[in-house]
Scaffold this motif. Sequence first.
Motif, PDB file in Angstrom:
ATOM      1  N   GLU A 142       0.834  -1.212   0.000  1.00 48.73           N
ATOM      2  CA  GLU A 142       0.000   0.000   0.000  1.00 48.73           C
ATOM      3  C   GLU A 142       0.863   1.256   0.000  1.00 48.73           C
ATOM      4  O   GLU A 142       0.600   2.205  -0.750  1.00 48.73           O
ATOM      5  CB  GLU A 142      -0.919  -0.011   1.228  1.00 48.73           C
ATOM      6  CG  GLU A 142      -2.000  -1.078   1.166  1.00 48.73           C
ATOM      7  CD  GLU A 142      -2.801  -1.191   2.457  1.00 48.73           C
ATOM      8  OE1 GLU A 142      -3.895  -1.752   2.422  1.00 48.73           O
ATOM      9  OE2 GLU A 142      -2.306  -0.714   3.505  1.00 48.73           O
ATOM     10  N   LYS A 143       1.898   1.275   0.816  1.00 46.76           N
ATOM     11  CA  LYS A 143       2.740   2.474   0.927  1.00 46.76           C
ATOM     12  C   LYS A 143       3.657   2.655  -0.276  1.00 46.76           C
ATOM     13  O   LYS A 143       3.856   3.768  -0.764  1.00 46.76           O
ATOM     14  CB  LYS A 143       3.575   2.405   2.210  1.00 46.76           C
ATOM     15  CG  LYS A 143       2.764   2.596   3.485  1.00 46.76           C
ATOM     16  CD  LYS A 143       3.660   2.573   4.709  1.00 46.76           C
ATOM     17  CE  LYS A 143       2.873   2.842   5.980  1.00 46.76           C
ATOM     18  NZ  LYS A 143       3.719   2.795   7.188  1.00 46.76           N
ATOM     19  N   THR A 144       4.218   1.541  -0.766  1.00 44.66           N
ATOM     20  CA  THR A 144       5.177   1.630  -1.868  1.00 44.66           C
ATOM     21  C   THR A 144       4.517   2.016  -3.183  1.00 44.66           C
ATOM     22  O   THR A 144       5.084   2.780  -3.976  1.00 44.66           O
ATOM     23  CB  THR A 144       5.920   0.286  -2.043  1.00 44.66           C
ATOM     24  OG1 THR A 144       6.490  -0.112  -0.789  1.00 44.66           O
ATOM     25  CG2 THR A 144       7.027   0.404  -3.080  1.00 44.66           C
ATOM     26  N   PHE A 145       3.309   1.508  -3.418  1.00 49.84           N
ATOM     27  CA  PHE A 145       2.657   1.732  -4.713  1.00 49.84           C
ATOM     28  C   PHE A 145       1.370   2.545  -4.611  1.00 49.84           C
ATOM     29  O   PHE A 145       0.576   2.556  -5.558  1.00 49.84           O
ATOM     30  CB  PHE A 145       2.371   0.377  -5.384  1.00 49.84           C
ATOM     31  CG  PHE A 145       3.610  -0.374  -5.763  1.00 49.84           C
ATOM     32  CD1 PHE A 145       4.255  -0.115  -6.960  1.00 49.84           C
ATOM     33  CD2 PHE A 145       4.145  -1.327  -4.913  1.00 49.84           C
ATOM     34  CE1 PHE A 145       5.400  -0.799  -7.309  1.00 49.84           C
ATOM     35  CE2 PHE A 145       5.300  -2.021  -5.249  1.00 49.84           C
ATOM     36  CZ  PHE A 145       5.930  -1.756  -6.456  1.00 49.84           C
ATOM     37  N   SER A 146       1.167   3.239  -3.457  1.00 52.73           N
ATOM     38  CA  SER A 146      -0.053   4.046  -3.261  1.00 52.73           C
ATOM     39  C   SER A 146      -1.298   3.235  -3.596  1.00 52.73           C
ATOM     40  O   SER A 146      -2.208   3.703  -4.273  1.00 52.73           O
ATOM     41  CB  SER A 146      -0.003   5.310  -4.135  1.00 52.73           C
ATOM     42  OG  SER A 146       1.146   6.062  -3.852  1.00 52.73           O
ATOM     43  N   TYR A 147      -1.323   2.014  -3.097  1.00 53.49           N
ATOM     44  CA  TYR A 147      -2.356   1.052  -3.472  1.00 53.49           C
ATOM     45  C   TYR A 147      -3.423   0.965  -2.391  1.00 53.49           C
ATOM     46  O   TYR A 147      -3.137   1.124  -1.199  1.00 53.49           O
ATOM     47  CB  TYR A 147      -1.699  -0.317  -3.675  1.00 53.49           C
ATOM     48  CG  TYR A 147      -2.643  -1.443  -4.035  1.00 53.49           C
ATOM     49  CD1 TYR A 147      -3.277  -1.475  -5.262  1.00 53.49           C
ATOM     50  CD2 TYR A 147      -2.891  -2.476  -3.133  1.00 53.49           C
ATOM     51  CE1 TYR A 147      -4.137  -2.507  -5.587  1.00 53.49           C
ATOM     52  CE2 TYR A 147      -3.735  -3.521  -3.454  1.00 53.49           C
ATOM     53  CZ  TYR A 147      -4.357  -3.528  -4.682  1.00 53.49           C
ATOM     54  OH  TYR A 147      -5.211  -4.548  -5.011  1.00 53.49           O
ATOM     55  N   ILE A 148      -4.657   0.715  -2.797  1.00 49.49           N
ATOM     56  CA  ILE A 148      -5.734   0.483  -1.838  1.00 49.49           C
ATOM     57  C   ILE A 148      -6.144  -0.983  -1.928  1.00 49.49           C
ATOM     58  O   ILE A 148      -6.568  -1.464  -2.981  1.00 49.49           O
ATOM     59  CB  ILE A 148      -6.942   1.422  -2.074  1.00 49.49           C
ATOM     60  CG1 ILE A 148      -8.054   1.111  -1.072  1.00 49.49           C
ATOM     61  CG2 ILE A 148      -7.457   1.346  -3.496  1.00 49.49           C
ATOM     62  CD1 ILE A 148      -9.138   2.152  -1.014  1.00 49.49           C
ATOM     63  N   SER A 149      -6.004  -1.697  -0.841  1.00 50.28           N
ATOM     64  CA  SER A 149      -6.262  -3.140  -0.827  1.00 50.28           C
ATOM     65  C   SER A 149      -7.757  -3.432  -0.769  1.00 50.28           C
ATOM     66  O   SER A 149      -8.574  -2.555  -0.486  1.00 50.28           O
ATOM     67  CB  SER A 149      -5.567  -3.783   0.369  1.00 50.28           C
ATOM     68  OG  SER A 149      -6.142  -3.308   1.576  1.00 50.28           O
ATOM     69  N   SER A 150      -8.095  -4.694  -0.997  1.00 53.89           N
ATOM     70  CA  SER A 150      -9.494  -5.125  -0.937  1.00 53.89           C
ATOM     71  C   SER A 150     -10.065  -4.945   0.460  1.00 53.89           C
ATOM     72  O   SER A 150     -11.248  -4.627   0.619  1.00 53.89           O
ATOM     73  CB  SER A 150      -9.605  -6.590  -1.378  1.00 53.89           C
ATOM     74  OG  SER A 150      -9.182  -6.743  -2.713  1.00 53.89           O
ATOM     75  N   ASP A 151      -9.227  -5.143   1.484  1.00 53.63           N
ATOM     76  CA  ASP A 151      -9.683  -4.952   2.869  1.00 53.63           C
ATOM     77  C   ASP A 151     -10.094  -3.498   3.103  1.00 53.63           C
ATOM     78  O   ASP A 151     -11.105  -3.215   3.755  1.00 53.63           O
ATOM     79  CB  ASP A 151      -8.573  -5.330   3.855  1.00 53.63           C
ATOM     80  CG  ASP A 151      -8.342  -6.834   3.916  1.00 53.63           C
ATOM     81  OD1 ASP A 151      -9.197  -7.583   3.387  1.00 53.63           O
ATOM     82  OD2 ASP A 151      -7.319  -7.270   4.484  1.00 53.63           O
ATOM     83  N   LEU A 170      -9.379   3.733  -7.089  1.00 52.49           N
ATOM     84  CA  LEU A 170     -10.334   3.650  -5.980  1.00 52.49           C
ATOM     85  C   LEU A 170     -11.747   3.393  -6.498  1.00 52.49           C
ATOM     86  O   LEU A 170     -12.432   2.482  -6.023  1.00 52.49           O
ATOM     87  CB  LEU A 170     -10.294   4.956  -5.176  1.00 52.49           C
ATOM     88  CG  LEU A 170     -11.400   5.158  -4.142  1.00 52.49           C
ATOM     89  CD1 LEU A 170     -11.298   4.111  -3.038  1.00 52.49           C
ATOM     90  CD2 LEU A 170     -11.363   6.562  -3.563  1.00 52.49           C
ATOM     91  N   ILE A 171     -12.171   4.174  -7.479  1.00 53.45           N
ATOM     92  CA  ILE A 171     -13.535   4.040  -8.008  1.00 53.45           C
ATOM     93  C   ILE A 171     -13.737   2.671  -8.655  1.00 53.45           C
ATOM     94  O   ILE A 171     -14.752   2.003  -8.427  1.00 53.45           O
ATOM     95  CB  ILE A 171     -13.829   5.169  -9.015  1.00 53.45           C
ATOM     96  CG1 ILE A 171     -13.891   6.513  -8.289  1.00 53.45           C
ATOM     97  CG2 ILE A 171     -15.141   4.913  -9.749  1.00 53.45           C
ATOM     98  CD1 ILE A 171     -14.053   7.706  -9.201  1.00 53.45           C
ATOM     99  N   ASN A 172     -12.761   2.240  -9.460  1.00 58.41           N
ATOM    100  CA  ASN A 172     -12.890   0.953 -10.145  1.00 58.41           C
ATOM    101  C   ASN A 172     -12.972  -0.213  -9.159  1.00 58.41           C
ATOM    102  O   ASN A 172     -13.769  -1.142  -9.353  1.00 58.41           O
ATOM    103  CB  ASN A 172     -11.713   0.744 -11.105  1.00 58.41           C
ATOM    104  CG  ASN A 172     -11.786   1.641 -12.316  1.00 58.41           C
ATOM    105  OD1 ASN A 172     -12.872   2.030 -12.735  1.00 58.41           O
ATOM    106  ND2 ASN A 172     -10.659   1.979 -12.898  1.00 58.41           N
ATOM    107  N   LYS A 173     -12.160  -0.162  -8.108  1.00 58.05           N
ATOM    108  CA  LYS A 173     -12.192  -1.238  -7.111  1.00 58.05           C
ATOM    109  C   LYS A 173     -13.512  -1.232  -6.334  1.00 58.05           C
ATOM    110  O   LYS A 173     -14.054  -2.291  -6.007  1.00 58.05           O
ATOM    111  CB  LYS A 173     -10.994  -1.123  -6.159  1.00 58.05           C
ATOM    112  CG  LYS A 173      -9.669  -1.544  -6.795  1.00 58.05           C
ATOM    113  CD  LYS A 173      -8.529  -1.506  -5.799  1.00 58.05           C
ATOM    114  CE  LYS A 173      -8.556  -2.651  -4.805  1.00 58.05           C
ATOM    115  NZ  LYS A 173      -8.185  -3.939  -5.367  1.00 58.05           N
TER     116      LYS A 173
END
Length: 549
Positions: A235-244, A278-281
């Motif tokens: 999440e921190k390295t790739f500015s990612y938002i997980s499923s959780d 974010l929207i797509n997920k």
Amino acid sequence: MNYKVLYRKYRPNSFKEVVDRDNIVEILKQSIINNKTAHAYIFTGVRGTGKTSLAKIFAKTINCLDIQEGEPCNKCENCLAFETSPDIIEIDAASNNGVDEMRELVSNSRLVPSSLQYKVYIIDEVHMLSSSAYNALLKTLEEPVSHVKFILATTEIHKVPLTILSRCQRFDFFKISTEKITEHLVNVSKKEKIKIDKKVLKEIAELSDGSLRDALGILDQLSNNEEKVELEDLEKTFSYISSDKIDLLLKVIEEGNINLFLEEINNLIKIGTDVNMLINKMINKLKEEIYGLLRSNNLKIEYNKDLILLLIESQKSIKSTTNPYLLIEINILSFILEKQGNKLTKKEEMSTKVYIKKEEDSANVNKVNIDKDENIEQKTKNKVEQEKEPIEKEENIKDYNLELKKVRINNCFAGASKEIKNEMVSHWKEFIDNLQDSNAQLFSMTEHSKVEAASKKYLIVSAPVNGAIKLLVDQTEEIEKAFKTFSGTKIKLCFLTDTEWEIEKNEYIDNIKNNIKYIEVEEPKTPKKNQKAADMAIDLFGEDSIDIR
């Protein structure tokens, strides 16, 4: 020893090692077994889906001295010398896209191979070739030489001329499934002894968006962590938002927890999460829930559908805003407030309509009758008074806002003119530009609004984003004050959605055609706050003791 990155280290060397390309592999293998290989192929698909890898495996196999059921042996002289063979020519069309380079290629292709059976040209990003280069290549494809094979690869097939496409066998490389990528990452992690949970690998597969090369690159970067790779690292390295996090965000929205929703959004802004991701997920998660609820919870299906439509509309508007996250906040907050309002009461929406009578003769004064449909759903008698009060208060506010909107529309039409509108359009644009520096929040709400009708005292303004209208209405007084401060003109505003404006405009046109005129009427009075509490105080202490403000 030099380190080799994972996507190069685990590039497939045979057809059986290729991930999730079974249909293409089977066709190519059978063509080799049956000795029915074409002189030109074109591989198309998104990045990292195996186009170049399969092109190399095919080139190696057709030159293998000991082909085993359509697979290269990887042991013979030709297989071992494949990577350095002068008969396998890789060309990047992005940097060699001129006609001179292509003429040289065509000229060299007529020379017999130096050591292999076939000379193979692998032209990557072929859509980057110039028109003249395509024409030079076309002649060779029309009259192929028996010892030459062409394999073209592209990510933008629509840019390749039809004359080229019609002379090639085409293979479409779709995105690799998340399951297959996850499975491959599990195997690679075991071989590389990378400490990482399968759950994190699945998130990496989702982040890669169907590209196995990207997935291996992400895993390679995270594997530099000496300790176990955690979801937080991704999440921190790739500015990612997980499923959780998506599950938590959707739960917060459904529960109407505004504070926690804003906190989660702010966290995403801090780490720089892409708003489209974010929207797509969120949409994908809501869609999955709908599939699981098709035979059960109809109310939840309707809720998910409404939220999906809101997210889709928001995504359309993102391209034209400078602050996409603020747009998402406004729309979802409006959605939460709307759903909370629906839970408070089942009352049917009161209809307040302005009826404008036709002129009976030129001496008569036109009158406007404002009819209220007072069919309010009867309150449940066994509810305690304390539960009724917030509902009644909200109903009064809604009724007032609805009546005020109708009256302001009527009053604006009563004094509207094209000259005033043109003047106000210019003022409104200047006002919005000024808000960008003076009030970022109001700017984001009004950025895409526009003046539809104007009189000396009233202004009808439309906005394309439905979710922002409620917040605009709530901020009407503040916007009016800001406009007066900017322009020195006191104006009363009425905010409508684009759809609402179209309805009002068409009704206005019909009334004008039928000689129905508008006259200005008095605005409804603001509902008194705490009136019930005041009445109770009067009963207890007497009217002289109470000062109602």
